[in-house]
Design a protein around this motif. Structure first.
Motif, mmCIF file in Angstrom:
data_model
loop_
_atom_site.group_PDB
_atom_site.id
_atom_site.type_symbol
_atom_site.label_atom_id
_atom_site.label_comp_id
_atom_site.label_asym_id
_atom_site.label_seq_id
_atom_site.Cartn_x
_atom_site.Cartn_y
_atom_site.Cartn_z
ATOM 1 N N GLY A 88 0.783 -1.157 0.110
ATOM 2 C CA GLY A 88 0.131 -0.093 -0.041
ATOM 3 C C GLY A 88 0.924 1.160 0.161
ATOM 4 O O GLY A 88 0.490 2.052 -0.627
ATOM 5 N N ALA A 89 1.771 1.350 0.781
ATOM 6 C CA ALA A 89 2.837 2.458 1.008
ATOM 7 C C ALA A 89 3.436 2.655 -0.503
ATOM 8 O O ALA A 89 3.430 3.910 -1.011
ATOM 9 C CB ALA A 89 3.967 2.229 1.806
ATOM 10 N N CYS A 90 3.982 1.556 -1.143
ATOM 11 C CA CYS A 90 4.402 1.820 -2.527
ATOM 12 C C CYS A 90 3.332 2.502 -3.458
ATOM 13 O O CYS A 90 3.636 3.144 -4.285
ATOM 14 C CB CYS A 90 5.141 0.531 -3.182
ATOM 15 N N THR A 91 2.122 1.690 -3.494
ATOM 16 C CA THR A 91 1.007 2.111 -4.388
ATOM 17 C C THR A 91 0.673 3.488 -4.124
ATOM 18 O O THR A 91 0.703 4.369 -5.003
ATOM 19 C CB THR A 91 -0.231 1.290 -4.009
ATOM 20 N N ALA A 92 0.641 3.902 -2.870
ATOM 21 C CA ALA A 92 0.301 5.497 -2.813
ATOM 22 C C ALA A 92 1.382 6.288 -3.230
ATOM 23 O O ALA A 92 0.871 7.406 -3.732
ATOM 24 C CB ALA A 92 0.130 5.702 -1.036
ATOM 25 N N VAL A 93 2.704 6.092 -2.979
ATOM 26 C CA VAL A 93 3.589 7.049 -3.730
ATOM 27 C C VAL A 93 3.716 6.743 -5.276
ATOM 28 O O VAL A 93 3.560 7.790 -5.739
ATOM 29 C CB VAL A 93 4.865 6.940 -3.209
ATOM 30 N N ALA A 94 3.634 5.677 -5.814
ATOM 31 C CA ALA A 94 3.590 5.326 -7.249
ATOM 32 C C ALA A 94 2.272 6.159 -7.916
ATOM 33 O O ALA A 94 2.494 6.672 -9.269
ATOM 34 C CB ALA A 94 3.645 4.168 -7.691
ATOM 35 N N HIS A 145 0.644 8.787 -6.780
ATOM 36 C CA HIS A 145 0.399 10.049 -6.220
ATOM 37 C C HIS A 145 -0.883 10.332 -5.374
ATOM 38 O O HIS A 145 -1.706 11.122 -5.355
ATOM 39 C CB HIS A 145 0.373 11.036 -7.094
ATOM 40 N N ALA A 146 -1.311 9.197 -4.561
ATOM 41 C CA ALA A 146 -2.434 9.097 -3.674
ATOM 42 C C ALA A 146 -2.213 10.172 -2.671
ATOM 43 O O ALA A 146 -1.218 10.526 -2.421
ATOM 44 C CB ALA A 146 -2.528 8.033 -3.406
ATOM 45 N N ILE A 183 10.294 6.439 -0.562
ATOM 46 C CA ILE A 183 9.720 5.307 -1.721
ATOM 47 C C ILE A 183 9.798 6.417 -3.105
ATOM 48 O O ILE A 183 9.741 5.743 -4.178
ATOM 49 C CB ILE A 183 8.368 5.026 -1.487
ATOM 50 N N GLY A 184 9.728 7.733 -2.964
ATOM 51 C CA GLY A 184 9.547 8.318 -4.002
ATOM 52 C C GLY A 184 11.011 8.468 -4.836
ATOM 53 O O GLY A 184 10.792 8.295 -6.095
ATOM 54 N N THR A 185 12.020 7.890 -4.397
ATOM 55 C CA THR A 185 13.393 7.839 -5.010
ATOM 56 C C THR A 185 13.099 6.608 -5.856
ATOM 57 O O THR A 185 13.707 6.337 -7.036
ATOM 58 C CB THR A 185 14.384 7.608 -3.881
ATOM 59 N N ALA A 186 12.634 5.535 -5.321
ATOM 60 C CA ALA A 186 12.319 4.313 -6.188
ATOM 61 C C ALA A 186 11.074 4.597 -7.274
ATOM 62 O O ALA A 186 11.382 3.932 -8.337
ATOM 63 C CB ALA A 186 11.833 3.168 -5.117
ATOM 64 N N VAL A 187 10.313 5.266 -6.968
ATOM 65 C CA VAL A 187 9.345 5.605 -8.338
ATOM 66 C C VAL A 187 10.166 6.044 -9.477
ATOM 67 O O VAL A 187 10.042 5.966 -10.613
ATOM 68 C CB VAL A 187 8.218 6.332 -7.517
ATOM 69 N N ALA A 188 11.045 7.285 -8.913
ATOM 70 C CA ALA A 188 11.640 8.008 -9.856
ATOM 71 C C ALA A 188 12.689 7.263 -10.722
ATOM 72 O O ALA A 188 12.787 7.113 -12.007
ATOM 73 C CB ALA A 188 12.477 9.074 -9.163
ATOM 74 N N GLU A 191 2.959 2.032 -15.910
ATOM 75 C CA GLU A 191 1.821 2.426 -14.722
ATOM 76 C C GLU A 191 1.162 1.217 -14.132
ATOM 77 O O GLU A 191 1.187 -0.146 -14.634
ATOM 78 C CB GLU A 191 0.831 3.172 -15.698
ATOM 79 N N GLY A 192 -0.123 1.291 -13.568
ATOM 80 C CA GLY A 192 -0.793 0.250 -12.965
ATOM 81 C C GLY A 192 -0.095 -0.584 -12.176
ATOM 82 O O GLY A 192 0.983 -0.515 -11.415
ATOM 83 N N ASP A 193 -0.494 -1.922 -12.028
ATOM 84 C CA ASP A 193 0.229 -2.888 -11.382
ATOM 85 C C ASP A 193 1.545 -3.037 -11.709
ATOM 86 O O ASP A 193 2.428 -3.506 -10.734
ATOM 87 C CB ASP A 193 -0.647 -4.291 -11.435
ATOM 88 N N ALA A 194 1.856 -3.034 -12.797
ATOM 89 C CA ALA A 194 3.223 -3.253 -13.335
ATOM 90 C C ALA A 194 4.161 -2.300 -12.666
ATOM 91 O O ALA A 194 5.317 -2.412 -12.260
ATOM 92 C CB ALA A 194 3.327 -3.096 -14.863
ATOM 93 N N LEU A 195 3.732 -0.902 -12.595
ATOM 94 C CA LEU A 195 4.590 0.121 -12.036
ATOM 95 C C LEU A 195 4.686 -0.287 -10.471
ATOM 96 O O LEU A 195 5.723 0.049 -9.965
ATOM 97 C CB LEU A 195 3.837 1.423 -12.063
ATOM 98 N N VAL A 196 3.634 -0.514 -9.838
ATOM 99 C CA VAL A 196 3.851 -0.726 -8.438
ATOM 100 C C VAL A 196 4.667 -1.921 -8.006
ATOM 101 O O VAL A 196 5.464 -1.814 -7.094
ATOM 102 C CB VAL A 196 2.330 -1.159 -7.999
ATOM 103 N N GLU A 197 4.464 -2.843 -8.870
ATOM 104 C CA GLU A 197 5.492 -4.104 -8.656
ATOM 105 C C GLU A 197 6.838 -3.770 -8.905
ATOM 106 O O GLU A 197 7.677 -4.279 -8.024
ATOM 107 C CB GLU A 197 5.189 -5.292 -9.591
#
Ligand SMILES: [Zn+2]
Length: 248
Positions: free
Chosen positions: A131-137, A139-140, A153-158, A168-174
């Motif tokens: 959930g934490a990774c999903t929220a950041v990925a 922009h919740a 986690i923002g660094t990981a998303v970047a 995007e979507g599930d592929a981005l979160v994973e």
């Protein structure tokens, strides 16, 4: 004279006790094999539930703890680490925090495990659908102290979007879940000289892993792909200033 003799005896016993504790500890590879085997038992429905009796409580209460692994994992209720690794009381030194981020408090706790308790293995354990990774990925909108908590986690998303623009979507979160594991390992390596020292001495192995909340299977990722480069950079003392996170 007599008191000096007693002091020597006490010191000798203390040294022998320390040696006994060290001798009790498995190698990093043996510690990892215990976790791999434990998760395999859990997935197969054949958990052994070791070290869960009152005798173990009495033993560890009297003799102290000798965990063989330090693990940082997410607070997600579906990832109770002792259960999914089929371990018991006194076996694992665990830090749980949303998004398994490694900031100051978490690194201090990890250092207690790897440097004070001398666990030969340290694991950063992410999990699918975090959930934490999903929220950041995605922009919740998050409130209270949560933005500061999940900021690393923002660094990981970047990193993920830099390597795979448009994901995007599930592929981005994973992808973020796995990259976030490496970001936590990297934070630890860059900010914990005690951890580095144990790795260089061969007394500690630090690995990443991702737990699948739909199957119970832990995917073991091994050491950080750039661990050697990070260790060399840290030996140069060139990157400490780059590693502060927004929680500090
Ligand atoms: Zn999570």
């Amino acid at each position: 004279m007599k008191s000096n003799f007693l002091l020597i005896i006490v010191m000798l016993c203390s040294c022998l006790a320390s040696a006994a504790v060290a001798a009790d500890l498995p190698s990093p590879q043996e510690a990892l094999a215990s976790l791999v085997d434990g998760n395999a038992r859990f997935v197969a429905g054949e958990s052994a539930h070791p070290h869960l009796t009152i005798d173990r409580v009495l033993e560890t209460g009297k003799d102290g703890q000798r965990p063989f692994a330090t693990i940082i994992g997410c607070s997600d209720s579906r990832v109770p680490i002792e259960l999914v690794m089929d371990q018991g009381l006194g076996d694992l030194f665990i830090i749980r925090v949303a998004g398994n981020v490694c900031s100051t408090d978490e690194i201090g706790s990890i250092e207690y495990g790897v440097d004070h308790l001398n666990t030969p293995l340290m694991v950063v354990l992410g999990h699918t659908h975090c959930g934490a990774c999903t929220a950041v990925a995605t922009h919740a909108e998050v409130h209270g102290s949560i933005p500061a908590l999940v900021a690393p986690i923002g660094t990981a998303v970047a990193e993920v979007l830099d390597a795979q623009p448009g994901l995007e979507g599930d592929a981005l979160v994973e992808a973020v879940v796995e990259e976030n594991v490496w970001q936590s390992v990297e934070s630890l390596l860059k900010r914990s000289p005690d951890t580095l020292r144990h790795i260089e001495e061969g007394s500690l192995m630090v690995v990443g892993a991702v737990y699948d909340i739909e199957t119970g299977v832990v995917e073991w990722l091994g050491e950080h792909p750039q661990q050697s480069e990070i260790l060399m950079a840290m030996a140069d003392g060139s990157t400490l200033a780059e590693t502060a996170t927004s929680r500090d």
